[in-house]
Every structure is written in structure tokens, then in C-alpha cells.
Design an enzyme around this catalytic site. Structure first.
Site, PDB file in Angstrom:
ATOM      1  N   LYS A  14     -28.664  -7.393  30.797  1.00 63.67           N
ATOM      2  CA  LYS A  14     -27.557  -6.512  30.406  1.00 63.67           C
ATOM      3  C   LYS A  14     -27.595  -6.207  28.905  1.00 63.67           C
ATOM      4  CE  LYS A  14     -24.308  -9.272  31.936  1.00 63.67           C
ATOM      5  NZ  LYS A  14     -25.178 -10.387  32.369  1.00 63.67           N
ATOM      6  N   ARG A  89     -15.044  -9.466  34.445  1.00 60.88           N
ATOM      7  CA  ARG A  89     -15.812 -10.484  35.154  1.00 60.88           C
ATOM      8  C   ARG A  89     -15.031 -11.079  36.324  1.00 60.88           C
ATOM      9  NH1 ARG A  89     -19.572 -12.167  30.743  1.00 60.88           N
ATOM     10  NH2 ARG A  89     -20.936 -13.801  31.495  1.00 60.88           N
ATOM     11  N   ARG A 128     -34.806 -17.484  26.631  1.00 58.28           N
ATOM     12  CA  ARG A 128     -34.146 -16.491  25.756  1.00 58.28           C
ATOM     13  C   ARG A 128     -33.978 -17.026  24.336  1.00 58.28           C
ATOM     14  NH1 ARG A 128     -28.699 -13.550  27.613  1.00 58.28           N
ATOM     15  NH2 ARG A 128     -27.874 -15.654  27.845  1.00 58.28           N
ATOM     16  N   ARG A 161     -29.285 -20.167  22.551  1.00 62.14           N
ATOM     17  CA  ARG A 161     -27.848 -20.332  22.775  1.00 62.14           C
ATOM     18  C   ARG A 161     -27.568 -21.691  23.400  1.00 62.14           C
ATOM     19  NH1 ARG A 161     -25.760 -14.904  25.688  1.00 62.14           N
ATOM     20  NH2 ARG A 161     -24.596 -16.495  26.825  1.00 62.14           N
ATOM     21  N   ARG A 172     -23.319 -21.108  35.515  1.00 59.58           N
ATOM     22  CA  ARG A 172     -22.954 -19.712  35.216  1.00 59.58           C
ATOM     23  C   ARG A 172     -23.348 -18.781  36.364  1.00 59.58           C
ATOM     24  NH1 ARG A 172     -26.155 -19.418  30.000  1.00 59.58           N
ATOM     25  NH2 ARG A 172     -25.666 -17.207  29.913  1.00 59.58           N
TER      26      ARG A 172
HETATM   27  P1  ADP Z   1     -24.629 -13.603  29.591  1.00 59.29           P
HETATM   28  O1  ADP Z   1     -25.090 -12.470  28.704  1.00 59.29           O
HETATM   29  O2  ADP Z   1     -25.642 -14.684  29.668  1.00 59.29           O
HETATM   30  O3  ADP Z   1     -24.136 -13.142  30.915  1.00 59.29           O
HETATM   31  P2  ADP Z   1     -22.235 -13.603  27.970  1.00 59.29           P
HETATM   32  O4  ADP Z   1     -22.680 -13.564  26.556  1.00 59.29           O
HETATM   33  O5  ADP Z   1     -21.789 -12.323  28.591  1.00 59.29           O
HETATM   34  O6  ADP Z   1     -23.390 -14.275  28.844  1.00 59.29           O
HETATM   35  O7  ADP Z   1     -21.055 -14.656  28.150  1.00 59.29           O
HETATM   36  C1  ADP Z   1     -21.152 -15.960  27.653  1.00 59.29           C
HETATM   37  C2  ADP Z   1     -19.917 -16.743  28.063  1.00 59.29           C
HETATM   38  O8  ADP Z   1     -18.752 -16.154  27.475  1.00 59.29           O
HETATM   39  C3  ADP Z   1     -19.616 -16.789  29.559  1.00 59.29           C
HETATM   40  O9  ADP Z   1     -20.337 -17.818  30.213  1.00 59.29           O
HETATM   41  C4  ADP Z   1     -18.103 -17.032  29.558  1.00 59.29           C
HETATM   42  O10 ADP Z   1     -17.808 -18.393  29.287  1.00 59.29           O
HETATM   43  C5  ADP Z   1     -17.632 -16.225  28.359  1.00 59.29           C
HETATM   44  N1  ADP Z   1     -17.220 -14.850  28.724  1.00 59.29           N
HETATM   45  C6  ADP Z   1     -17.784 -13.685  28.287  1.00 59.29           C
HETATM   46  N2  ADP Z   1     -17.163 -12.621  28.809  1.00 59.29           N
HETATM   47  C7  ADP Z   1     -16.164 -13.113  29.601  1.00 59.29           C
HETATM   48  C8  ADP Z   1     -15.169 -12.514  30.432  1.00 59.29           C
HETATM   49  N3  ADP Z   1     -15.063 -11.177  30.571  1.00 59.29           N
HETATM   50  N4  ADP Z   1     -14.309 -13.338  31.084  1.00 59.29           N
HETATM   51  C9  ADP Z   1     -14.388 -14.677  30.964  1.00 59.29           C
HETATM   52  N5  ADP Z   1     -15.311 -15.297  30.213  1.00 59.29           N
HETATM   53  C10 ADP Z   1     -16.187 -14.533  29.535  1.00 59.29           C
HETATM   54  P1  ADP Z   2     -27.947 -10.736  29.917  1.00 55.87           P
HETATM   55  O1  ADP Z   2     -27.288 -10.013  28.762  1.00 55.87           O
HETATM   56  O2  ADP Z   2     -27.756 -10.016  31.228  1.00 55.87           O
HETATM   57  O3  ADP Z   2     -27.576 -12.178  30.011  1.00 55.87           O
HETATM   58  P2  ADP Z   2     -30.415 -10.458  28.336  1.00 55.87           P
HETATM   59  O4  ADP Z   2     -30.514  -8.994  28.058  1.00 55.87           O
HETATM   60  O5  ADP Z   2     -30.004 -11.336  27.225  1.00 55.87           O
HETATM   61  O6  ADP Z   2     -29.525 -10.703  29.678  1.00 55.87           O
HETATM   62  O7  ADP Z   2     -31.845 -10.913  28.903  1.00 55.87           O
HETATM   63  C1  ADP Z   2     -32.089 -12.285  29.277  1.00 55.87           C
HETATM   64  C2  ADP Z   2     -33.523 -12.673  28.890  1.00 55.87           C
HETATM   65  O8  ADP Z   2     -34.463 -11.968  29.716  1.00 55.87           O
HETATM   66  C3  ADP Z   2     -33.893 -12.344  27.449  1.00 55.87           C
HETATM   67  O9  ADP Z   2     -34.709 -13.371  26.945  1.00 55.87           O
HETATM   68  C4  ADP Z   2     -34.656 -11.023  27.563  1.00 55.87           C
HETATM   69  O10 ADP Z   2     -35.615 -10.904  26.521  1.00 55.87           O
HETATM   70  C5  ADP Z   2     -35.330 -11.150  28.931  1.00 55.87           C
HETATM   71  N1  ADP Z   2     -35.445  -9.865  29.650  1.00 55.87           N
HETATM   72  C6  ADP Z   2     -34.532  -8.860  29.693  1.00 55.87           C
HETATM   73  N2  ADP Z   2     -34.959  -7.849  30.491  1.00 55.87           N
HETATM   74  C7  ADP Z   2     -36.164  -8.240  30.982  1.00 55.87           C
HETATM   75  C8  ADP Z   2     -37.113  -7.622  31.897  1.00 55.87           C
HETATM   76  N3  ADP Z   2     -36.888  -6.423  32.449  1.00 55.87           N
HETATM   77  N4  ADP Z   2     -38.242  -8.314  32.166  1.00 55.87           N
HETATM   78  C9  ADP Z   2     -38.475  -9.536  31.619  1.00 55.87           C
HETATM   79  N5  ADP Z   2     -37.629 -10.179  30.762  1.00 55.87           N
HETATM   80  C10 ADP Z   2     -36.477  -9.540  30.453  1.00 55.87           C
END
Ligand code: ADP
Ligand code: ADP
Ligand code: ZN
Length: 217
Positions: A14, A89, A128, A161, A172
Site C-alpha cells: 500500500k 480499518r 522491510r 519497524r 496484524r
Molecule cells: P502496514 O502498512 O504494515 O499495514 P500501518 O503503518 O498502516 O501498517 O499501521 C501500523 C499500525 O498502526 C497498525 O498495526 C495499527 O496498530 C495502527 N493503525 C494504523 N492505522 C489504523 C487505523 N485506521 N485504525 C486502527 N489502528 C491503526
Molecule cells: P504496506 O504499506 O501495505 O504495509 P509496503 O508498501 O510497506 O506495504 O510494502 C511492504 C514491503 O514489501 C516493503 O519492503 C516493500 O519494499 C515490499 N514490496 C512492496 N511492493 C512489492 C512488490 N510488488 N513486489 C515485491 N516487494 C514489494
């Protein structure tokens, strides 16, 4: 004017795709996770509360999230659209968001549901790395920086992270399946969902997203 939501489990890509989408369509990237991490870094009251939940891989309670999200959506740069990443979410967050937008005669245009299987998510999250300075995202194998541990964009330090550990990731993904997946159906009823295969390469995923968004000018 383009109002988008990115749905997808942790590690679906994302954040990575959001950077490209926001550049192409000139809309702000609103990541609640990024906002929360900034507040934790700054040591705010909200940050202190959010940290506990985040480190356990649990969701931050809806009332706290909604307050922060609505404040962000009220800022000037959101007047011409936005991309929401990681919010809403829960079904309750989605209902409250709809209410907030309806009051302003606004609505969401498209919900992009990015799908990736669990095994690949684990590999992506454990590998990551994120820039401490500018937030750019890398992967130790899939998308390494040119110099190990250093951001290509700004020269900042890359870190892992604290919630990208095997145990927290497992939790998660479970939380996503239990609380966030029902949102797909919620938006499906409104006819707004586009399903995107997130397991392919970055460019292919981005191409599919652009097709799903359709012509915009
Ligand atoms: P990822 O990119 O790996 O999905 P995020 O950076 O979006 O993770 O979120 C990290 C953490 O922040 C989540 O595991 C949750 O604890 C919190 N968080 C983020 N957005 C929300 C939301 N909309 N509602 C509740 N918790 C959230
Ligand atoms: P999210 O915000 O959904 O948690 P991220 O954009 O942070 O996901 O991506 C999670 C991990 O996967 C990062 O280390 C990123 O570099 C890698 N990644 C993202 N898109 C791809 C893809 N299409 N193929 C392989 N690795 C990817
Ligand atoms: Zn950087």
C-alpha cells in the site's frame, strides 16, 4: 477530484503504491500509520497511547483514530482529493468516514483492494526497511537501497519497524482478516471496489491500479 482508499493486509504494498499514485494524480497521501509513528517520535499524548497497541500489532481504538483522521481530512490540501492508506480499518471507521464526507456532500470514488498471500506478506514485512528521515520504503531483497542501510532518496538511516517482527506480523494479519476484510463487502455493496493482484511486480501492480481508477483529468 479523486478520493481513494487503499485496502490490503500489512505488507501488500500500500505505502509503496501510494507514493506513485499520489505523484501521478497530485493528491495527498494520508497514512494513519505514518501519522501515528510521527506522533510517537514526537512523544505526544496520542503517541503514548497509540504505541502500546501498535507494538502488539493491535488496532488503535476507533475514537482516537477518527479524531486524528478527521482533523487531517479537514486540512486544506484535501480539498481536491486524497488517498487514504491504512484508514478506515474497521466497519465503524468506514461508517464514520462516510458520515463525515456526506455532511460535506462528498464521497469515496474508488476502493482498491490489494491482494497478496500470507507467505509472501511475511517475507515482505520481515525484510522491510524504512528511512528514518523521509519514510521511503525498501526491501532487503526485493528492493534494496544502493548502499546498505542508507536511503537512496535522502541519505537517511534505514531501520526496521518495531512491529515488523514475525510474531507481531502474524497478529496484524489476523487482525486484518477479522476486522478489516469485512470492509471489502461494505464497499462492494456501494459498487466501489476494484480487486488488484498485489503479488506481481511493482510496475504491473501500479499499471493495474491506473486501469482500475480509469480516465481522470
Ligand atoms: P502496514 O502498512 O504494515 O499495514 P500501518 O503503518 O498502516 O501498517 O499501521 C501500523 C499500525 O498502526 C497498525 O498495526 C495499527 O496498530 C495502527 N493503525 C494504523 N492505522 C489504523 C487505523 N485506521 N485504525 C486502527 N489502528 C491503526
Ligand atoms: P504496506 O504499506 O501495505 O504495509 P509496503 O508498501 O510497506 O506495504 O510494502 C511492504 C514491503 O514489501 C516493503 O519492503 C516493500 O519494499 C515490499 N514490496 C512492496 N511492493 C512489492 C512488490 N510488488 N513486489 C515485491 N516487494 C514489494
Ligand atoms: Zn530517506
Amino acid at each position: 477530484m479523486l478520493r481513494l482508499i487503499l485496502l490490503g493486509p500489512p505488507g501488500a504494498g500500500k505505502g509503496t503504491q501510494a507514493a506513485r499514485i499520489c505523484q501521478k494524480y497530485s493528491i495527498p497521501h494520508i497514512s494513519t500509520g505514518d501519522i501515528f509513528r510521527k506522533q510517537i517520535k514526537e512523544g505526544t499524548e496520542f503517541g503514548k497511547k497509540a504505541k502500546e497497541y501498535m507494538n502488539r500489532g493491535e488496532l488503535v481504538p476507533d475514537d482516537l483514530v477518527l479524531e486524528i483522521a478527521e482533523a487531517r481530512l479537514t486540512e486544506e490540501d484535501c480539498k481536491h482529493g486524497f488517498l487514504l492508506d491504512g484508514f478506515p480499518r474497521t466497519v465503524n471507521q468506514a461508517e464514520q468516514l462516510d458520515k463525515f464526507l456526506n455532511e460535506k456532500d462528498l464521497s469515496i470514488d474508488k476502493v482498491l483492494d490489494i491482494r497478496v498471500d500470507k507467505e509472501e506478506l511475511m517475507t515482505r514485512l520481515i525484510g522491510r526497511r524504512v528511512c528514518r528521515n523521509c519514510g521511503a520504503t525498501y526491501h532487503v531483497i526485493n528492493m534494496p537501497s544502493e548502499k546498505e542501510g542508507i536511503c537512496d532518496v535522502c541519505g537517511g538511516e534505514l531501520y526496521q519497524r518495531s512491529d515488523d517482527t514475525a510474531a507481531t506480523v502474524e497478529n496484524r494479519i489476523g487482525v486484518y482478516n477479522g476486522l478489516t476484510v469485512p470492509l471489502i463487502e461494505y464497499y462492494e455493496k456501494a459498487g466501489k471496489v476494484a480487486h488488484i493482484d498485489g503479488s506481481t511486480g511493482l510496475d504491473k501492480v501500479f499499471g493495474d491500479i491506473v486501469i482500475a481508477i480509469g480516465d481522470r483529468e
